[in-house]
Design a protein around this motif. Structure first.
Motif, mmCIF file in Angstrom:
data_model
loop_
_atom_site.group_PDB
_atom_site.id
_atom_site.type_symbol
_atom_site.label_atom_id
_atom_site.label_comp_id
_atom_site.label_asym_id
_atom_site.label_seq_id
_atom_site.Cartn_x
_atom_site.Cartn_y
_atom_site.Cartn_z
ATOM 1 N N ALA A 329 11.976 -9.890 7.592
ATOM 2 C CA ALA A 329 11.960 -8.658 6.891
ATOM 3 C C ALA A 329 10.744 -7.996 7.210
ATOM 4 N N ALA A 330 10.853 -6.540 7.280
ATOM 5 C CA ALA A 330 9.635 -5.330 7.446
ATOM 6 C C ALA A 330 8.691 -5.772 6.540
ATOM 7 N N PRO A 331 7.267 -5.514 7.175
ATOM 8 C CA PRO A 331 6.093 -5.776 6.392
ATOM 9 C C PRO A 331 6.110 -4.904 4.984
ATOM 10 N N ALA A 332 5.341 -5.242 3.963
ATOM 11 C CA ALA A 332 5.297 -4.588 2.718
ATOM 12 C C ALA A 332 4.480 -3.355 2.883
ATOM 13 N N ASN A 333 4.610 -2.472 2.102
ATOM 14 C CA ASN A 333 3.732 -1.241 2.014
ATOM 15 C C ASN A 333 2.506 -1.417 1.721
ATOM 16 N N ALA A 334 1.638 -0.582 2.459
ATOM 17 C CA ALA A 334 0.100 -0.394 2.214
ATOM 18 C C ALA A 334 -0.295 0.403 1.246
ATOM 19 N N CYS A 335 -1.470 -0.107 0.438
ATOM 20 C CA CYS A 335 -1.996 0.985 -0.471
ATOM 21 C C CYS A 335 -2.644 2.057 0.153
ATOM 22 N N PRO A 336 -2.272 3.365 -0.147
ATOM 23 C CA PRO A 336 -2.944 4.514 0.509
ATOM 24 C C PRO A 336 -4.629 4.484 0.197
ATOM 25 N N SER A 337 -5.224 3.819 -0.971
ATOM 26 C CA SER A 337 -6.557 3.816 -1.280
ATOM 27 C C SER A 337 -7.266 2.844 -0.505
ATOM 28 N N CYS A 338 -7.056 1.745 -0.515
ATOM 29 C CA CYS A 338 -7.533 0.600 0.178
ATOM 30 C C CYS A 338 -6.892 -0.039 1.341
ATOM 31 N N LYS A 339 -5.352 0.381 1.379
ATOM 32 C CA LYS A 339 -4.868 -0.324 2.682
ATOM 33 C C LYS A 339 -4.457 -1.843 2.615
ATOM 34 N N THR A 340 -4.612 -2.259 1.389
ATOM 35 C CA THR A 340 -4.149 -3.601 0.893
ATOM 36 C C THR A 340 -2.597 -3.488 0.967
ATOM 37 N N GLN A 341 -1.913 -4.816 1.575
ATOM 38 C CA GLN A 341 -0.404 -4.823 1.632
ATOM 39 C C GLN A 341 -0.106 -4.997 0.187
ATOM 40 N N ILE A 342 0.916 -4.401 -0.332
ATOM 41 C CA ILE A 342 1.492 -4.398 -1.973
ATOM 42 C C ILE A 342 2.627 -5.110 -1.697
ATOM 43 N N PRO A 343 2.698 -6.302 -2.499
ATOM 44 C CA PRO A 343 4.112 -6.994 -2.685
ATOM 45 C C PRO A 343 5.118 -6.080 -3.126
ATOM 46 N N GLU A 344 6.365 -6.678 -2.942
ATOM 47 C CA GLU A 344 7.559 -5.759 -3.207
ATOM 48 C C GLU A 344 7.648 -6.019 -4.785
ATOM 49 N N GLY A 345 7.704 -4.939 -5.545
ATOM 50 C CA GLY A 345 7.954 -4.722 -7.011
ATOM 51 C C GLY A 345 6.976 -4.834 -7.911
ATOM 52 N N ALA A 346 5.623 -4.753 -7.072
ATOM 53 C CA ALA A 346 4.337 -4.649 -7.776
ATOM 54 C C ALA A 346 3.859 -3.320 -8.375
ATOM 55 N N LYS A 347 3.409 -3.199 -9.657
ATOM 56 C CA LYS A 347 3.179 -1.817 -10.160
ATOM 57 C C LYS A 347 1.712 -1.364 -10.034
ATOM 58 N N PHE A 348 0.727 -2.423 -9.516
ATOM 59 C CA PHE A 348 -0.624 -2.089 -9.453
ATOM 60 C C PHE A 348 -1.104 -2.770 -7.927
ATOM 61 N N CYS A 349 -1.915 -2.125 -7.129
ATOM 62 C CA CYS A 349 -2.601 -2.594 -6.104
ATOM 63 C C CYS A 349 -3.561 -3.858 -6.257
ATOM 64 N N PRO A 350 -2.928 -4.962 -5.728
ATOM 65 C CA PRO A 350 -3.986 -6.389 -5.776
ATOM 66 C C PRO A 350 -5.269 -6.127 -5.409
ATOM 67 N N GLY A 351 -5.529 -5.056 -4.557
ATOM 68 C CA GLY A 351 -6.745 -4.899 -4.087
ATOM 69 C C GLY A 351 -7.741 -4.120 -4.554
ATOM 70 N N CYS A 352 -7.295 -2.917 -5.319
ATOM 71 C CA CYS A 352 -7.940 -1.875 -5.814
ATOM 72 C C CYS A 352 -7.809 -1.320 -7.373
ATOM 73 N N GLY A 353 -6.519 -2.029 -7.711
ATOM 74 C CA GLY A 353 -5.711 -1.686 -9.136
ATOM 75 C C GLY A 353 -5.391 -0.558 -9.152
ATOM 76 N N SER A 354 -5.006 0.252 -8.147
ATOM 77 C CA SER A 354 -4.460 1.679 -8.267
ATOM 78 C C SER A 354 -2.971 1.407 -8.497
ATOM 79 N N PRO A 355 -2.622 2.217 -9.508
ATOM 80 C CA PRO A 355 -1.165 2.329 -9.768
ATOM 81 C C PRO A 355 -0.377 2.704 -8.674
ATOM 82 N N VAL A 356 0.721 1.980 -8.673
ATOM 83 C CA VAL A 356 1.998 2.054 -7.473
ATOM 84 C C VAL A 356 2.989 3.024 -7.891
ATOM 85 N N ALA A 357 3.091 4.178 -7.135
ATOM 86 C CA ALA A 357 4.315 4.766 -7.419
ATOM 87 C C ALA A 357 5.439 4.296 -7.461
ATOM 88 N N ALA A 358 6.576 4.467 -8.337
ATOM 89 C CA ALA A 358 7.909 3.740 -8.398
ATOM 90 C C ALA A 358 8.583 4.358 -6.962
#
Length: 383
Positions: A329-358
């Motif tokens: 599978a292709a790699p997950a999306n990165a957080c626009p704030s801290c560049k942490t990879q966001i798991p599929e289906g997550a609502k908040f960034c595990p790195g900085c806690g920023s909300p993830v747009a649907a």
């Protein structure tokens, strides 16, 4: 020899020391002879000659070859008569006024006549471009096919006997010269390594044979067969150089096969691998390039941007090829704030806690859309 001896027909060259009224002449040479002169001459009128199946007889009279006789029995016309010829010879000092001779020629094949190059042949290995020396040896078979030509151009009137060994000795120089010259040209014309040519004796022999036929034909002989038993590298230095070249080539082939297997495992092409290598080198030297650019700094930055684009494209191709080959599978999306990879289906960034747009999807084709997209990049439907 006195007058009385002449009249009585005494002659030490004849069997029993006496010249008969007429002779029965047959070949008494060694079995492997090529040419044999009957040791007595000036035969009386009516003498007979016997010629075997594998022989040819030359009847020589008064300085001229009058006849060439094949198998059978023949009566000779010599003009030498008993009592009359000896009487004539008394007035010529014992010399016959009607001289005649008989020569036998063996028409059978003379086998196992060995040959060998008397000096190494200088050649260049076409495959490895290495100067080397080769030697060769073999055997050949001849046959006297033109007895008169053989006598006139090779034997001559003063020769009593010729054997195959005489031919080998007398033809050693022209034979070796021709073999070495033709063999050298043949080896250079074949696009193969010397060691490979050494295993093709039959093919090389057929190329040498036509020119040797010309040499033998000039003297009334036919080259029936020509064999090459071996073609060998002549010296240890050449053998060592060729062997090292073969080992080096084999090692290169193994390395190339290993590299190909590595690229196949990564799912990338050789060109993609080289592009990444170039980009990596440029990235490592980017500081030095910019520091020495001076007035051309702006151009250096632009070039860096271009090379960066090339690197990005190459990496993207490699990732896409790897994913297609391995089914990953292709790699997950990165957080626009801290560049942490966001798991599929997550609502908040595990790195900085920023909300993830649907995530948005095209209602026609199901293509995943960017948050700011107004049209589907796959089917063009307005969002």
């Amino acid at each position: 020899m006195g007058l009385l001896d002449n009249l009585r027909g005494k002659n030490p060259d004849y069997p029993n020391g006496k010249k008969p009224f007429f002779s029965i002449i047959k070949c008494e040479a060694e079995p492997d002879f090529l040419f044999w002169k009957v040791p007595y001459e000036d035969f009386n009128e009516g003498s007979k000659v016997i010629v075997d199946e594998n022989q040819e007889l030359l009847f020589y009279k008064n300085g001229v070859i009058l006849e060439s006789l094949s198998a059978g029995q023949y009566t000779l016309d010599t003009d030498n008569f008993p009592f009359l010829t000896p009487l004539r010879s008394v007035f010529t000092g014992g010399v016959s006024a009607y001289n005649c001779k008989v020569f036998y020629v063996n028409k059978a094949h003379s086998l196992d006549m060995n040959w060998g190059t008397d000096a190494p042949i200088q050649v260049v290995d076409r495959k490895y471009d290495i100067a080397t020396k080769v030697k060769s040896r073999g055997a050949y078979t001849i046959q006297v096919n033109d007895a008169k030509k053989f006598y006139l151009k090779y034997a001559g009137s003063n020769v009593d006997n010729i054997s195959p060994d005489d031919v080998k000795k007398d033809f050693r120089a022209p034979f070796n010269q021709t073999v070495k010259s033709v063999l050298g040209r043949v080896i250079q014309s074949i696009d193969d390594e010397i060691i490979g040519i050494c295993a093709r004796q039959d093919e090389v022999a057929e190329m040498v044979k036509p020119e040797l036929k010309v040499v033998m034909d000039e003297y009334g002989m036919r080259l029936v067969n020509f064999y090459i038993e071996a073609i060998e590298v002549a010296d240890d230095a050449s053998r060592k150089a060729l062997e090292e070249a073969r080992v080096a080539k084999a090692s290169t082939i193994l390395e190339a096969q290993g590299e190909r297997a590595r690229l196949d495992t990564l799912g990338i092409t050789w060109q993609q691998d080289k592009n990444m290598e170039v980009m990596n080198n440029l990235a490592q030297n980017e500081g030095n390039i910019l520091a020495t650019a001076g007035a051309g700094l702006g151009m250096g930055i632009a070039a860096g941007g271009a090379f960066g684009g090339m690197a990005a494209n190459t990496m993207a191709q490699a990732q896409e090829s790897s994913a297609n080959n391995n089914g990953a599978a292709a790699p997950a999306n990165a957080c626009p704030s801290c560049k942490t990879q966001i798991p599929e289906g997550a609502k908040f960034c595990p790195g900085c806690g920023s909300p993830v747009a649907a995530a948005k999807f095209c209602t026609d084709c199901g293509q995943k859309l960017e948050a700011s997209a107004k049209f589907c990049p796959n089917c063009g439907k307005k969002v």
